[in-house]
Design an enzyme around this catalytic site. Structure first.
Site, PDB file in Angstrom:
ATOM      1  N   GLN A 244      45.108  38.559  45.676  1.00 16.06           N
ATOM      2  CA  GLN A 244      43.960  37.644  45.711  1.00 16.06           C
ATOM      3  C   GLN A 244      44.329  36.249  45.233  1.00 16.06           C
ATOM      4  OE1 GLN A 244      44.389  40.494  43.915  1.00 16.06           O
ATOM      5  NE2 GLN A 244      42.781  40.695  42.376  1.00 16.06           N
TER       6      GLN A 244
ATOM      7  N   LYS B 188      36.797  36.354  39.076  1.00 14.85           N
ATOM      8  CA  LYS B 188      36.781  37.800  39.306  1.00 14.85           C
ATOM      9  C   LYS B 188      36.948  38.146  40.784  1.00 14.85           C
ATOM     10  CE  LYS B 188      36.072  38.830  34.994  1.00 14.85           C
ATOM     11  NZ  LYS B 188      36.722  37.635  34.495  1.00 14.85           N
ATOM     12  N   ASP B 189      37.146  39.462  41.025  1.00 14.43           N
ATOM     13  CA  ASP B 189      37.307  39.945  42.391  1.00 14.43           C
ATOM     14  C   ASP B 189      36.044  39.722  43.205  1.00 14.43           C
ATOM     15  OD1 ASP B 189      39.921  42.012  42.497  1.00 14.43           O
ATOM     16  OD2 ASP B 189      39.086  41.624  40.510  1.00 14.43           O
ATOM     17  N   LYS B 190      36.238  39.387  44.483  1.00 19.74           N
ATOM     18  CA  LYS B 190      35.102  39.132  45.360  1.00 19.74           C
ATOM     19  C   LYS B 190      34.402  40.427  45.751  1.00 19.74           C
ATOM     20  CE  LYS B 190      33.890  36.759  49.674  1.00 19.74           C
ATOM     21  NZ  LYS B 190      34.410  35.971  50.817  1.00 19.74           N
TER      22      LYS B 190
ATOM     23  N   LYS C 161      38.173  49.894  46.604  1.00 21.31           N
ATOM     24  CA  LYS C 161      37.171  48.923  47.057  1.00 21.31           C
ATOM     25  C   LYS C 161      36.489  49.367  48.349  1.00 21.31           C
ATOM     26  CE  LYS C 161      39.347  44.961  44.780  1.00 21.31           C
ATOM     27  NZ  LYS C 161      39.799  43.565  44.888  1.00 21.31           N
TER      28      LYS C 161
END
Length: 656
Positions: A390, A294-296, A19
């Site tokens: 998360q 979903k992932d930020k 990321k």
């Protein structure tokens, strides 16, 4: 990330960063549900960045799915499940009989769901019920039932409820655990004595569909006393759900007559009454539905359904959405909204940068070999199915599971204070939180918050109205959507599951032992107790089950615990958090946590990877990798509710 948590594999692994930018972590939902027709797999479409033309014809409107309930007592809400028939809002149901799902119409649907022989037996039972009614055999009518057998899958059960009652509206369906029961509908028979059977059949189909704004009209009836009897029947049987009114209509000879029109009661808004005695109208928000969160910090592709917004309108605002970092593709009409969990899984394309050996590893070792070994091991053996960071609010001063624990203990004020605990930064959001904790001035804090902090604003509005005491904080939590409230409780349950999985692997390893819980069937339904089997001593000796079949419970009121040391661990762990007497129902907040089961291990699918040089013109040698000079590109699929960061943790053998 997960200190002292377990690994499945024994390879050395490597270090790296993920990321670094959103484009390094791309998530695409796969196998979108059939009811969102025209989108089967998002990958090829979304990567093009092009908007395809919307469909020219809409999909038939589908009924809302209803929770399956037992047959109602006389005079109560019928509680019918499923639905399977619909009409456009504001139309007479009998004049607009739409179709069921394509290929699943009435008998065809029953044959598909039940099989030919069981479908024929159901037809015979339905005829017998009608024959008994014709013979006025009351005793036989009231006691006669027919079992369709166990139907474990919830969606199949809902489809079956709908199909049976669409083909045989004079029958009631109910579920006893997972078993489907069919019996004659006494209310149907009673209405048949007042109006024609066609009217009765059409009325019950209308009732079963439960379509908002739909209406149903009985045939014109000039007999006032008879109309009164029909009004009273509907009020007595379905008064909580329906309301009736007589309207003057014109018959085929242009003569005025009176007909009874039925409609569903409007849902009442809850709100503070104004001085004039009318309820204040609350804001109505456009409803977006989706299947997964979903992932930020990622690029994510997923289908979404927005209610009461036309494709044309969405296309108009497309440019504005792009300015906010969002793109809309493949705009078309959809059959129904989406629900969390309906996705079949996620496809991940991830770049791992800054590749290095672990500090304890021999720096002269072949890093390329370390990577290859890691990929092969995890592809074969899988990974521990932990909930990822998360889920809990990674890096925050107060994590979501702490708020969930306070809610389970019904410490409402504490939960609010935890919710508004600021981070160690000086920005408008954290300044507003800090101000509220210092002053309990909800109105002042409300004015300091940016508009996008929707949850915080919802809570503060209620606290301003009701006060920052137990009752006020309870009403504050009720002021935010149920899905948000229960999210915090689920976070706590997830934390307990993570700890339980580590304990189970630490004391028993990969051996399946007596008292473990397993799913013995491939078609897993993680919410059904009758699918969970407790391993016996002979089964342990015979090595009947593998570690891939072992599940652990997510705590709740309707699950069973392992009968070995792991079960005792659960009891001691909940007692530590003062939850030994917890019923996992928080009635003041309308929270109900039945629990479920989650496999300890999960497998990765469709794994592929390659190495790429970070510097243009520099190749990768066959037998040596220069640290940090190359990046690792990984692609794989995971089942729903699996975390890519957890899978990477197993591959790399480091916390991310």
């Amino acid at each position: 990330m997960l200190p002292s948590f377990s690994y499945v594999t024994r390879h050395t692994g490597f270090r790296g960063t993920i990321k670094n930018s959103p484009s390094d972590f791309v998530v695409t939902e796969i196998e979108v549900p059939e009811h969102l027709q025209g989108v089967s797999r998002a990958e090829p479409l979304q990567r093009t960045g092009e908007v395809l033309p919307e469909r020219s014809s809409p999909c038939p409107q589908q009924p809302k799915k209803r929770r399956v309930e037992a047959p109602p007592a006389a005079g109560g809400d019928p509680g019918r499940a499923g639905g399977g028939c619909s009409a456009p809002p504001g139309t007479n149901h009998r004049e607009s009989e739409p179709d069921l799902k394509p290929g699943l119409k009435e008998g065809g649907m029953l044959d598909s769901l039940l099989g030919k022989s069981m479908s024929e037996l159901l037809n015979k039972f339905a005829c017998d019920v009608k024959d008994a009614w014709d013979l006025e055999n009351n005793a036989d009518c009231s006691s006669r039932e027919f079992s369709l057998g166990p139907v474990p899958d919830k969606k199949t059960r809902a489809d079956l409820h709908s199909a049976v009652r669409q083909k045989f509206p004079f029958l009631l369906t109910a579920s006893k655990d997972s078993e489907m029961i069919v019996k004659g509908n006494a209310d149907y028979r009673e209405l048949c004595r007042l109006v024609t059977e066609k009217e009765t059949s059409d009325f019950f189909k209308f009732l079963d569909a439960k379509l908002e704004n739909a209406t149903f009209s009985f045939e014109p009836d000039g007999n006032k006393e008879h109309r009164k009897i029909v009004h009273h029947f509907i009020s007595r049987k379905f008064g909580k759900l329906l309301e009736t009114k007589s309207f003057t209509v014109t018959d085929v000879n242009d003569q005025p007559n009176v007909s009874i029109v039925v409609r569903f009661r409007e849902k009442r808004w809850s709100g503070k009454r104004s001085a004039g005695g009318f309820q204040e109208k609350q804001d109505v928000y456009t409803d977006f539905s989706y299947t997964g969160i979903k992932d930020k910090k990622a690029i994510t592709y997923q289908p979404m359904v927005v209610k009461k917004v036309t494709p044309e309108r969405l296309k108009e605002i497309g440019n504005k959405m792009e300015n906010k970092g969002m793109k809309i593709h493949n705009i078309h009409l959809a059959c129904q909204h989406l629900k969390l969990g309906q996705l079949k899984g996620n496809h991940f394309d991830i770049v791992v940068r800054d590749l290095k050996h672990h500090s304890h590893d021999d720096s002269s070792a072949d890093l390329k070999k370390r990577i290859s070994e890691a990929m092969e091991n995890v592809e074969i053996k899988g990974f521990v199915n932990y909930y990822g960071p998360q889920r809990f609010g990674q890096g925050q001063n107060v994590q979501t599971d702490q708020i969930g624990l306070a809610l389970l203990n019904e410490k409402m004020v504490k939960a609010v204070k935890l919710f508004f605990t600021p981070e160690d930064t000086d920005d408008p959001v954290n300044n507003a939180k800090r101000y509220f904790l210092q002053t309990e001035d909800a109105k002042g804090a409300l004015g300091m918050l940016p508009e996008f902090k929707v949850r915080e604003k919802m809570l503060l509005r209620a606290l301003h109205r009701y006060g920052v005491n137990h009752e006020g904080c309870t009403k504050g939590w009720l002021n935010i959507p149920h899905s948000m409230r229960i999210f915090y409780v689920h976070a706590y349950c997830s934390k307990i599951w993570n700890e339980a999985a580590s304990y189970r692997l630490q004391i028993y390893g990969s051996k399946v032992v007596e008292g473990d819980l397993v799913f013995s069937e491939q078609d897993e339904s993680y919410f059904l107790n009758d699918k969970v089997h407790v391993v016996t001593a002979p089964e342990e000796s015979a090595n009947k089950y593998s570690i891939n079949q072992v599940v652990l419970p997510m705590v709740g009121h309707s699950i069973k615990y392992p009968s070995n040391k792991v079960g005792q661990w659960y009891r001691e762990r909940l007692s530590k958090d003062e939850l030994q007497m917890c019923k996992f129902r928080v009635s003041p907040l309308q929270l109900n946590i039945p629990g479920c089961y989650r496999p300890i291990l999960k497998n990765i699918q469709n794994l592929s990877y390659f190495l790429q040089s970070n510097e243009e013109g520099i190749g990768i040698e066959d037998n040596h990798l220069t640290e940090s000079k190359v990046s690792l590109h990984i692609s794989f699929d995971l089942d729903p509710s699996c975390y890519a960061t957890v899978c990477l943790r197993e591959i790399m053998k480091c916390d991310l």
